[in-house]
Motif scaffolding. Structure first.
Motif, PDB file in Angstrom:
ATOM      1  N   THR A   1      -1.035 -10.443   6.508  1.00 34.57           N
ATOM      2  CA  THR A   1      -0.447  -9.209   5.990  1.00 34.57           C
ATOM      3  C   THR A   1       0.731  -8.831   6.882  1.00 34.57           C
ATOM      4  OG1 THR A   1      -0.937  -6.963   5.238  1.00 34.57           O
ATOM      5  CG2 THR A   1      -1.911  -7.611   7.331  1.00 34.57           C
TER       6      THR A   1
ATOM      7  N   ASN B   1      -3.142   6.904  -0.590  1.00 34.43           N
ATOM      8  CA  ASN B   1      -1.912   6.128  -0.742  1.00 34.43           C
ATOM      9  C   ASN B   1      -0.766   7.127  -0.938  1.00 34.43           C
ATOM     10  OD1 ASN B   1       0.283   4.802  -2.081  1.00 34.43           O
ATOM     11  ND2 ASN B   1      -1.099   3.090  -2.497  1.00 34.43           N
TER      12      ASN B   1
ATOM     13  N   ARG C   1       3.665  -0.086   0.599  1.00 36.18           N
ATOM     14  CA  ARG C   1       2.724   0.065  -0.526  1.00 36.18           C
ATOM     15  C   ARG C   1       1.798   1.264  -0.388  1.00 36.18           C
ATOM     16  NH1 ARG C   1       2.868  -4.407  -4.448  1.00 36.18           N
ATOM     17  NH2 ARG C   1       4.531  -5.649  -3.543  1.00 36.18           N
TER      18      ARG C   1
ATOM     19  N   CYS D   1     -15.005   9.417  -2.478  1.00 37.99           N
ATOM     20  CA  CYS D   1     -13.841  10.089  -1.879  1.00 37.99           C
ATOM     21  C   CYS D   1     -13.652  11.507  -2.401  1.00 37.99           C
ATOM     22  CB  CYS D   1     -12.573   9.281  -2.106  1.00 37.99           C
ATOM     23  SG  CYS D   1     -12.666   7.632  -1.426  1.00 37.99           S
TER      24      CYS D   1
ATOM     25  N   MET E   1     -12.625  -3.475  -4.949  1.00 36.59           N
ATOM     26  CA  MET E   1     -11.748  -2.552  -5.681  1.00 36.59           C
ATOM     27  C   MET E   1     -10.693  -3.309  -6.482  1.00 36.59           C
ATOM     28  SD  MET E   1      -9.379   0.571  -4.282  1.00 36.59           S
ATOM     29  CE  MET E   1      -8.203  -0.471  -3.450  1.00 36.59           C
TER      30      MET E   1
ATOM     31  N   GLY F   1      -7.377  -2.571  -7.338  1.00 32.50           N
ATOM     32  CA  GLY F   1      -6.391  -1.594  -6.860  1.00 32.50           C
ATOM     33  C   GLY F   1      -5.513  -1.022  -7.955  1.00 32.50           C
ATOM     34  N   ARG F   2      -5.065  -1.889  -8.858  1.00 38.83           N
ATOM     35  CA  ARG F   2      -4.142  -1.405  -9.895  1.00 38.83           C
ATOM     36  C   ARG F   2      -4.801  -0.417 -10.841  1.00 38.83           C
ATOM     37  NH1 ARG F   2      -0.232  -6.415 -11.595  1.00 38.83           N
ATOM     38  NH2 ARG F   2       0.619  -6.629  -9.507  1.00 38.83           N
TER      39      ARG F   2
ATOM     40  N   ARG G   1      -7.708  -8.944   2.123  1.00 30.44           N
ATOM     41  CA  ARG G   1      -6.565  -8.189   2.653  1.00 30.44           C
ATOM     42  C   ARG G   1      -6.116  -7.059   1.727  1.00 30.44           C
ATOM     43  NH1 ARG G   1      -1.126 -11.869   1.718  1.00 30.44           N
ATOM     44  NH2 ARG G   1      -1.399 -12.110  -0.522  1.00 30.44           N
TER      45      ARG G   1
ATOM     46  N   ASN H   1      -7.251   5.787   4.553  1.00 32.95           N
ATOM     47  CA  ASN H   1      -8.168   6.424   3.600  1.00 32.95           C
ATOM     48  C   ASN H   1      -9.554   6.515   4.244  1.00 32.95           C
ATOM     49  OD1 ASN H   1      -9.978   7.018   1.556  1.00 32.95           O
ATOM     50  ND2 ASN H   1      -9.105   5.585   0.084  1.00 32.95           N
TER      51      ASN H   1
ATOM     52  N   TRP I   1       4.553  -4.541   4.448  1.00 32.69           N
ATOM     53  CA  TRP I   1       3.817  -4.479   3.175  1.00 32.69           C
ATOM     54  C   TRP I   1       2.919  -3.231   3.151  1.00 32.69           C
ATOM     55  CZ3 TRP I   1      -0.796  -3.944   0.742  1.00 32.69           C
ATOM     56  CH2 TRP I   1      -0.875  -4.333  -0.605  1.00 32.69           C
TER      57      TRP I   1
HETATM   58  N1  COA Z   1      -0.706  -7.747   2.688  1.00 26.81           N
HETATM   59  C1  COA Z   1       0.216  -8.485   2.062  1.00 26.81           C
HETATM   60  N2  COA Z   1       0.159  -8.767   0.731  1.00 26.81           N
HETATM   61  C2  COA Z   1      -0.875  -8.251   0.051  1.00 26.81           C
HETATM   62  C3  COA Z   1      -1.865  -7.471   0.644  1.00 26.81           C
HETATM   63  C4  COA Z   1      -1.751  -7.220   2.036  1.00 26.81           C
HETATM   64  N3  COA Z   1      -2.637  -6.480   2.708  1.00 26.81           N
HETATM   65  N4  COA Z   1      -2.754  -7.116  -0.276  1.00 26.81           N
HETATM   66  C5  COA Z   1      -2.352  -7.643  -1.458  1.00 26.81           C
HETATM   67  N5  COA Z   1      -1.208  -8.339  -1.258  1.00 26.81           N
HETATM   68  C6  COA Z   1      -0.401  -9.050  -2.243  1.00 26.81           C
HETATM   69  C7  COA Z   1      -1.181  -9.418  -3.458  1.00 26.81           C
HETATM   70  O1  COA Z   1      -1.851 -10.645  -3.236  1.00 26.81           O
HETATM   71  C8  COA Z   1      -0.076  -9.556  -4.508  1.00 26.81           C
HETATM   72  O2  COA Z   1       0.521 -10.818  -4.351  1.00 26.81           O
HETATM   73  P1  COA Z   1       1.004 -11.666  -5.633  1.00 26.81           P
HETATM   74  O3  COA Z   1       2.036 -10.797  -6.311  1.00 26.81           O
HETATM   75  O4  COA Z   1       1.545 -12.881  -5.008  1.00 26.81           O
HETATM   76  O5  COA Z   1      -0.236 -11.859  -6.441  1.00 26.81           O
HETATM   77  C9  COA Z   1       0.954  -8.529  -4.073  1.00 26.81           C
HETATM   78  O6  COA Z   1       0.628  -8.185  -2.716  1.00 26.81           O
HETATM   79  C10 COA Z   1       1.006  -7.284  -4.934  1.00 26.81           C
HETATM   80  O7  COA Z   1      -0.291  -6.818  -5.142  1.00 26.81           O
HETATM   81  P2  COA Z   1      -0.541  -5.579  -6.079  1.00 26.81           P
HETATM   82  O8  COA Z   1      -1.992  -5.453  -6.313  1.00 26.81           O
HETATM   83  O9  COA Z   1       0.358  -5.624  -7.246  1.00 26.81           O
HETATM   84  O10 COA Z   1      -0.002  -4.377  -5.171  1.00 26.81           O
HETATM   85  P3  COA Z   1       0.066  -2.872  -5.533  1.00 26.81           P
HETATM   86  O11 COA Z   1       1.466  -2.433  -5.556  1.00 26.81           O
HETATM   87  O12 COA Z   1      -0.811  -2.518  -6.701  1.00 26.81           O
HETATM   88  O13 COA Z   1      -0.602  -2.211  -4.253  1.00 26.81           O
HETATM   89  C11 COA Z   1      -2.640  -1.226  -3.558  1.00 26.81           C
HETATM   90  C12 COA Z   1      -1.921  -2.509  -3.932  1.00 26.81           C
HETATM   91  C13 COA Z   1      -4.093  -1.559  -3.232  1.00 26.81           C
HETATM   92  C14 COA Z   1      -1.974  -0.644  -2.329  1.00 26.81           C
HETATM   93  C15 COA Z   1      -2.543  -0.225  -4.717  1.00 26.81           C
HETATM   94  O14 COA Z   1      -2.947  -0.844  -5.915  1.00 26.81           O
HETATM   95  C16 COA Z   1      -3.382   0.993  -4.517  1.00 26.81           C
HETATM   96  O15 COA Z   1      -3.141   1.775  -3.613  1.00 26.81           O
HETATM   97  N6  COA Z   1      -4.352   1.231  -5.407  1.00 26.81           N
HETATM   98  C17 COA Z   1      -5.185   2.400  -5.325  1.00 26.81           C
HETATM   99  C18 COA Z   1      -6.162   2.199  -4.240  1.00 26.81           C
HETATM  100  C19 COA Z   1      -6.831   3.448  -3.830  1.00 26.81           C
HETATM  101  O16 COA Z   1      -6.236   4.493  -3.769  1.00 26.81           O
HETATM  102  N7  COA Z   1      -8.098   3.351  -3.537  1.00 26.81           N
HETATM  103  C20 COA Z   1      -8.828   4.428  -3.005  1.00 26.81           C
HETATM  104  C21 COA Z   1      -9.890   4.853  -3.892  1.00 26.81           C
HETATM  105  S1  COA Z   1     -10.680   6.236  -3.204  1.00 26.81           S
END
Ligand code: COA
Length: 312
Positions: A28, A240, A36, A112, A200, A202-203, A151, A267, A32
């Motif tokens: 990671t 987030n 994000r 949460c 989870m 995430g999306r 990750r 979080n 990133w």
């Molecule tokens: N470091 C680097 N890359 C990572 C990574 C990390 N820690 N985790 C995921 N990736 C990669 C993925 O593998 C994906 O790669 P790919 O495009 O080659 O497949 C890429 O990053 C994008 O992943 P994606 O899932 O589209 O990212 P995102 O913009 O949706 O962000 C979260 C991911 C988890 C940050 C976001 O979805 C989120 O915050 N969701 C809500 C989670 C939340 O609030 N949970 C709490 C509930 S109480």
């Protein structure tokens, strides 16, 4: 009598885990994680430091801050999903450790959103006159259920506890309105998997969070009779920064009315909103008669939103 907040307290573990530390543990990058999520670092509890230890420290601080003693407390409500065992409850453990011999105690599970559920529950006892002083705690040790091989979730979470003492308040202050909800059909997107680790999508959770945080915030504002312009501070679940910013935009609030701690704690589940509230108090960002909007979402899927007019 309405129910309001008489005192606040918190506890965060000493150990800081930075994004740079995570770079050494998994594939990671700081860039990133920051872009994000807005997270820069989080606190991680020691192996032998449990939810009840953190909850105890936060509760003790809140009772002192309220100018009360443990014997003044009628009830402990502990919002958590990461207690060491289901019984005795975290509430039982801290009631005993504090010597709060007049208090009842229970745990409450709404992930949460747990702190918002706990606050609304406590308010009912106070508004009916059944109880006077209630400690509501949000405490979680998500590091215990984090899948450190994944990750996409491991970078998001941290540990901690926050507490408030609720009691009767006057002059139109206290809890003005609430909006709690559940959409169990989304439970599959955020749960404990067969390895007892957090899973989870995430999306999906992101989509749910942006929609529900905004909708619930607008509903609770309407119920409270407070106009958007009269809100002084938005304290959302710190999951987030992009979700938090979306809530702020739905409410058309300026940047300075959004409370942010996600960069330093990540979080922290049930502790997230209450830790942000306590930090806002400590930073002098809340004055008497300020209108606060607290809003959270989480596993369940659940959500909760509250409007509170600050002051005793
Ligand atoms: N470091 C680097 N890359 C990572 C990574 C990390 N820690 N985790 C995921 N990736 C990669 C993925 O593998 C994906 O790669 P790919 O495009 O080659 O497949 C890429 O990053 C994008 O992943 P994606 O899932 O589209 O990212 P995102 O913009 O949706 O962000 C979260 C991911 C988890 C940050 C976001 O979805 C989120 O915050 N969701 C809500 C989670 C939340 O609030 N949970 C709490 C509930 S109480």
């Amino acid at each position: 009598m309405n129910a309001g907040i008489l005192g606040v307290g918190k506890y965060v573990p000493e150990r800081v885990l930075t994004n740079a530390d995570l770079e050494k543990m998994m594939d990671t990058s700081d860039e990133w994680i920051r872009t994000r999520t807005g997270i820069q670092e989080r606190r991680i509890a020691r192996e032998d430091e449990y939810v009840h230890d953190m909850a105890y420290e936060a509760a003790k601080a809140a009772i002192e801050n309220a100018g009360l003693t443990p014997e003044d407390i009628d009830l402990f409500i502990v919002a958590t999903v990461t207690q060491e065992s289901n019984f005795p409850s975290v509430g039982n453990i801290i009631q005993d450790r504090l010597g709060a011999k007049n208090a009842a105690a229970m745990d409450l599970g709404a992930a949460c959103a747990g702190f918002t559920y706990g606050t609304v529950t406590a308010a009912q006892f106070i508004q009916t006159g059944a109880y006077k002083n209630i400690v509501v705690i949000g405490a979680d040790k998500l590091s215990k259920i984090t899948d450190w091989e994944d990750r996409s979730t491991a970078v998001l979470f941290g540990d901690g506890a926050g507490a408030i003492v609720m009691g009767p308040v006057s002059d139109g202050r206290g809890l003005l309105a609430f909006d709690l909800g559940s959409d169990g059909s989304g439970g599959k997107h955020l749960n404990l998997n067969e390895k007892r680790k957090l899973y989870m999508n995430g999306r999906e959770v992101f989509r749910f969070a942006v929609r529900q945080m905004g909708d619930a915030s607008l509903r609770v504002l309407e119920k409270s009779g407070i106009a958007k312009d009269d809100l002084d501070l938005l304290i959302p679940h710190q999951a987030n920064i992009r979700i938090m910013e979306a809530s702020r935009e739905r409410l058309e609030l300026p940047e300075e009315k959004l409370m942010k701690t996600v960069h330093k704690y990540g979080n922290t589940s049930a502790s997230s909103i209450v830790l942000a509230l306590v930090d806002a108090v400590e930073e002098g960002r809340i004055n008497d008669d300020d209108n606060l909007l607290l809003v959270g979402f989480g596993a369940g899927l659940t959500w909760g939103a509250l409007v509170i007019k600050w002051g005793k």
